[in-house]
Scaffold this active site. Structure first.
Site, short mmCIF file in Angstrom:
data_model
loop_
_atom_site.label_atom_id
_atom_site.label_comp_id
_atom_site.label_asym_id
_atom_site.label_seq_id
_atom_site.Cartn_x
_atom_site.Cartn_y
_atom_site.Cartn_z
N CYS A 140 0.83 -1.20 0.00
CA CYS A 140 0.00 0.00 0.00
C CYS A 140 0.87 1.25 0.00
CB CYS A 140 -0.94 0.00 1.21
SG CYS A 140 -2.00 1.45 1.27
N CYS A 143 -0.49 4.12 2.12
CA CYS A 143 -0.29 3.96 3.57
C CYS A 143 1.18 4.18 3.96
CB CYS A 143 -0.64 2.54 4.03
SG CYS A 143 -2.09 1.83 3.30
N ASP A 144 2.10 3.65 3.18
CA ASP A 144 3.48 3.54 3.64
C ASP A 144 4.49 4.38 2.85
OD1 ASP A 144 2.69 1.72 5.59
OD2 ASP A 144 2.83 0.04 4.21
#
Ligand code: NDP
Length: 326
Positions: A140, A143-144
């Site tokens: 992701c 997200c990261d």
């Protein structure tokens, strides 16, 4: 031998942000929800180190910690949170039948499906090792990606997701190397053009991952091979992103619910309703576009409100609670 049949007003399947949010709303509306956590209590977020984009956590929070807090909030309003894996359903009649661990049978007035989706990984031992260590493997970018600012990363995949994520990463990272296993993209032309026209994205065609390299704790490179020439070389990278698709966890519903060709549950647009009355869907089980914790939580809320209205319409003794609309 089957245990006694249990009757519940609201059964929630799945324990990610969608399931717990549905539980908070359903519990506050006197629906006495029972929630089964499934095989990965807390869902996909428990594989994420740091969540910095969920509103309300100015300092960020780890995925597992956030999920424990959501569970505690659901339990505060007396959601019955249980360990267990729903193995079979029968949505053919008025009563929605659900079996847990192949034995326990539950009859539910309403069912909220929040079973999520699972990111696909390559399955390489080295990939799985650094994924479990939280050492630089992610599925992701949204997200990261932030954790790899000004660093060099590698991304695998050639679909719309991979292009979107590569482009997202290119704005944060010094360099993005994209590994495409064939000599062409699967993505739409516009997405392909976007990555081709981005200066700090290098695309390697006919290239696959041989091994994710690291120091035992964190990733420091990726060994790749050209599948035409079999030549190998190492690419320095601190992050390894996998964007080869997701699989919604919906197999057990396929005989009863309308699914799209990938297996995502088709909901009535703008609602959480499925094609079966009294069965609602929230979170990634129906969403291949946004796939964020906050959007999953939002649709969890919608599912609980839709379930509550369904119950109220069916049973005149069940009153729609005003508390849910606060
Ligand atoms: P897709 O299934 O479309 O693409 C998966 C990609 O991963 C393919 O290029 C495939 O390669 C590659 N791949 C699969 N397995 C491997 C492997 N083992 N090694 C290397 N590469 C591999 O998935 P997406 O998640 O990209 O998209 C899913 C759906 O969501 C699509 O319909 C897409 O259009 C849509 N979507 C739309 C977006 C938008 O419009 N903004 C954004 C994101 C998704 P190969 O091509 O060789 O099979």
């Amino acid at each position: 031998m089957a245990e006694d049949i249990e009757k519940v007003k609201c059964l929630i399947i799945g324990s990610g942000p969608a399931g717990y949010t549905a539980a908070i709303y359903a519990a506050r509306a006197n629906m006495e929800p029972v929630l089964y956590q499934g095989s990965q209590p807390g869902g996909q977020l428990t594989t994420t180190n740091e969540v910095e984009n969920f509103p309300g956590y100015p300092e960020g929070v780890t995925g597992p910690e956030m999920m424990l807090q959501l569970q505690a909030q659901a339990e505060r309003f007396e959601t019955d949170v249980r360990n267990g894996w729903v193995t079979k359903v029968d949505f053919s009649g008025d009563i929605h039948k659900v079996w847990v661990n192949d034995t326990k049978e539950i009859h539910a007035d309403t069912v909220i499906i929040s079973t999520g989706a699972s990111a696909k990984y390559l399955g390489l031992e080295s990939e799985q090792k650094y994924l479990k260590l939280g050492g630089g493997v992610s599925a992701c970018a949204v997200c990261d990606g932030f954790f790899y600012r000004n660093q060099e990363v590698v991304i695998v995949g050639a679909g719309d997701s991979a292009c979107e994520e590569a482009h997202y990463l290119s704005k944060l990272c010094k360099k993005v190397t994209m590994l495409v296993r064939r000599d062409e993209f699967r993505a739409s032309k516009i997405m392909e053009a976007r990555v081709r026209n981005t200066e700090n994205i290098e695309i390697l065609f006919n290239t696959e991952t041989d091994e994710v390299l690291g120091d035992g704790q964190v990733v420091n490179g990726v060994r790749v091979f050209n599948n035409k020439t079999n030549e190998k070389h190492d690419i320095p990278a601190t992050g390894f992103f996998v964007a080869i698709g997701h699989k919604p966890n919906t197999d057990i519903f396929k005989d009863y619910l309308d699914l799209d060709e990938t297996g995502y549950i088709i909901n009535v647009p703008g609602t959480s309703k499925t094609n079966v009355e009294g069965v609602f869907v929230s979170g990634d089980a129906a969403d291949h576009v946004y796939r964020q914790a906050v959007t999953a939580a939002g649709t969890g809320c919608m599912a609980a409100l839709d379930a509550e209205r369904y119950l109220a319409a069916k049973d005149s003794t069940f009153e729609v609670s005003t508390s849910t609309y606060n």
